[in-house]
Design an enzyme around this catalytic site. Structure first.
Site, short mmCIF file in Angstrom:
data_model
loop_
_atom_site.label_atom_id
_atom_site.label_comp_id
_atom_site.label_asym_id
_atom_site.label_seq_id
_atom_site.Cartn_x
_atom_site.Cartn_y
_atom_site.Cartn_z
N LYS A 49 0.82 -1.22 0.00
CA LYS A 49 0.00 0.00 0.00
C LYS A 49 0.85 1.27 0.00
O LYS A 49 0.58 2.19 -0.75
CB LYS A 49 -0.87 0.06 1.27
CG LYS A 49 -2.12 -0.73 1.22
CD LYS A 49 -3.09 -0.30 2.32
CE LYS A 49 -2.55 -0.11 3.70
NZ LYS A 49 -2.06 -1.25 4.44
N ARG A 74 -9.56 2.15 9.18
CA ARG A 74 -9.19 0.79 9.55
C ARG A 74 -10.31 0.08 10.29
O ARG A 74 -10.17 -1.10 10.61
CB ARG A 74 -7.96 0.82 10.47
CG ARG A 74 -6.64 0.48 9.80
CD ARG A 74 -5.58 0.70 10.86
NE ARG A 74 -4.36 0.00 10.68
CZ ARG A 74 -3.27 0.53 10.12
NH1 ARG A 74 -3.30 1.71 9.59
NH2 ARG A 74 -2.15 -0.16 10.09
N ARG A 84 10.69 -6.35 5.34
CA ARG A 84 10.50 -4.90 5.13
C ARG A 84 11.48 -4.07 5.96
O ARG A 84 11.72 -4.34 7.13
CB ARG A 84 9.07 -4.54 5.52
CG ARG A 84 8.78 -3.06 5.46
CD ARG A 84 7.32 -2.79 5.41
NE ARG A 84 6.64 -2.99 6.68
CZ ARG A 84 5.36 -2.68 6.87
NH1 ARG A 84 4.63 -2.21 5.86
NH2 ARG A 84 4.80 -2.88 8.04
N ARG A 133 11.07 -1.78 11.17
CA ARG A 133 10.14 -1.07 12.03
C ARG A 133 10.01 -1.78 13.38
O ARG A 133 10.01 -3.01 13.43
CB ARG A 133 8.76 -0.99 11.37
CG ARG A 133 8.60 0.19 10.47
CD ARG A 133 7.35 0.15 9.66
NE ARG A 133 6.13 -0.21 10.38
CZ ARG A 133 4.91 -0.03 9.90
NH1 ARG A 133 4.75 0.52 8.71
NH2 ARG A 133 3.86 -0.40 10.58
N ARG A 152 -1.37 -7.51 14.24
CA ARG A 152 -1.88 -6.58 13.22
C ARG A 152 -2.68 -7.33 12.16
O ARG A 152 -3.71 -6.85 11.69
CB ARG A 152 -0.73 -5.80 12.57
CG ARG A 152 -0.02 -4.89 13.55
CD ARG A 152 0.58 -3.64 12.97
NE ARG A 152 1.33 -3.78 11.75
CZ ARG A 152 2.61 -4.17 11.69
NH1 ARG A 152 3.26 -4.50 12.79
NH2 ARG A 152 3.22 -4.22 10.53
P1 AMP Z 1 0.82 1.58 9.47
O1 AMP Z 1 2.07 2.34 9.14
O2 AMP Z 1 -0.34 2.01 8.62
O3 AMP Z 1 1.03 0.09 9.47
O4 AMP Z 1 0.43 1.99 10.97
C1 AMP Z 1 1.29 1.70 12.06
C2 AMP Z 1 0.51 1.68 13.35
O5 AMP Z 1 -0.07 2.97 13.59
C3 AMP Z 1 -0.66 0.72 13.39
O6 AMP Z 1 -0.27 -0.63 13.71
C4 AMP Z 1 -1.53 1.35 14.48
O7 AMP Z 1 -1.00 1.11 15.76
C5 AMP Z 1 -1.35 2.84 14.19
N1 AMP Z 1 -2.37 3.32 13.21
C6 AMP Z 1 -2.14 3.78 11.95
N2 AMP Z 1 -3.29 4.11 11.33
C7 AMP Z 1 -4.28 3.85 12.23
C8 AMP Z 1 -5.70 3.96 12.20
N3 AMP Z 1 -6.35 4.37 11.10
N4 AMP Z 1 -6.38 3.61 13.32
C9 AMP Z 1 -5.76 3.19 14.43
N5 AMP Z 1 -4.44 3.03 14.52
C10 AMP Z 1 -3.68 3.36 13.44
#
Ligand code: AMP
Length: 219
Positions: free
Chosen positions: A17, A93, A130, A162, A173
């Site tokens: 994504k 989400r 990653r 990460r 996740r």
């Molecule tokens: P990502 O980079 O999109 O994988 O986001 C990393 C982390 O940020 C996620 O595992 C959540 O802990 C938090 N996060 C990001 N976007 C959201 C969202 N829309 N709602 C809740 N938590 C989020």
């Protein structure tokens, strides 16, 4: 000039994504809004909000709908998104967040929500390999590393794994995705906003499919 667009890219973590959002944001000249990147930048700035978010993120859990909805509402009120549109990455989400997004976008509705489909086995392999730049968030992988050591090709920042790409956090996740995010596919299908795009292939092949899907949708 290519008209702007208001887009959401859904898909499991590791479906590509982030990379595709960057490519689409260049193609349509629209801001790429990644809630994960916004939270990571709050963590780096060391704000109170950032510290609270870090604990949640490191466990692989979700920040509350209310908090993240407020962050997105503020960002979508800025001039650049009002004029050109945006591509949302990592939001919504949950169904609660999708409901909040439809309130935020009343009067300037989404053009399209795209489900980027990648089989679970491929996602697991990609997540394990990653790597990401701590400064500009460019994604790399062990198979496709930066040119010199683990130094970002884009900005010279350090490229690392990460903190939430540990096997335990990845599992949490992915489970959360199935439970909280996958229901959005039916939710957006019902509202005739959803299309599915195959996420396998080179980045350029996947982008071509995504652009075809977006262009097919627009007048
Ligand atoms: P990502 O980079 O999109 O994988 O986001 C990393 C982390 O940020 C996620 O595992 C959540 O802990 C938090 N996060 C990001 N976007 C959201 C969202 N829309 N709602 C809740 N938590 C989020």
């Amino acid at each position: 000039m290519i008209p702007g667009a208001r887009l959401v890219l859904l898909g499991r973590q590791g479906a590509g994504k982030g990379t595709q959002c960057v490519r689409l944001s260049h193609h349509y000249v629209i801001p790429h809004i990644s809630t994960g990147d916004m939270l990571r930048s709050a963590v780096r700035e060391g704000t109170e909000f950032g510290l609270q978010a870090k604990a949640v993120m490191d466990r692989g859990e979700l920040v509350s709908d209310g908090v993240i909805g407020g962050v997105v509402a503020e960002r979508l009120a800025a001039d650049d998104t009002r004029e050109r549109g945006y591509i949302l990455d990592g939001f919504p989400r949950t169904v609660g967040q999708a409901e909040r997004l439809s309130e935020i976008t009343v009067g300037a509705a989404l053009d399209l929500v795209i489900d980027l489909v990648v089989p679970i086995q491929v996602v697991l392999e990609r997540l394990a390999g990653r790597r990401v730049c701590v400064d500009c968030a460019t994604n790399f992988s062990v198979d496709s590393p930066p040119r010199y050591g683990w130094v970002c090709d884009n900005c010279g920042g350090e490229v690392v794994q990460r903190a939430d790409d540990t096997p335990a956090a990845i599992q949490i996740r992915l489970d959360l995705y199935e439970r909280e995010t996958a229901p959005l596919i039916a939710w957006y299908l019902e509202r005739e906003l959803l299309t599915a795009v195959d996420g396998l292939g080179t980045a350029a092949e996947v982008t071509a499919r995504l652009v075809a899907a977006v262009d097919a949708r627009r007048p």
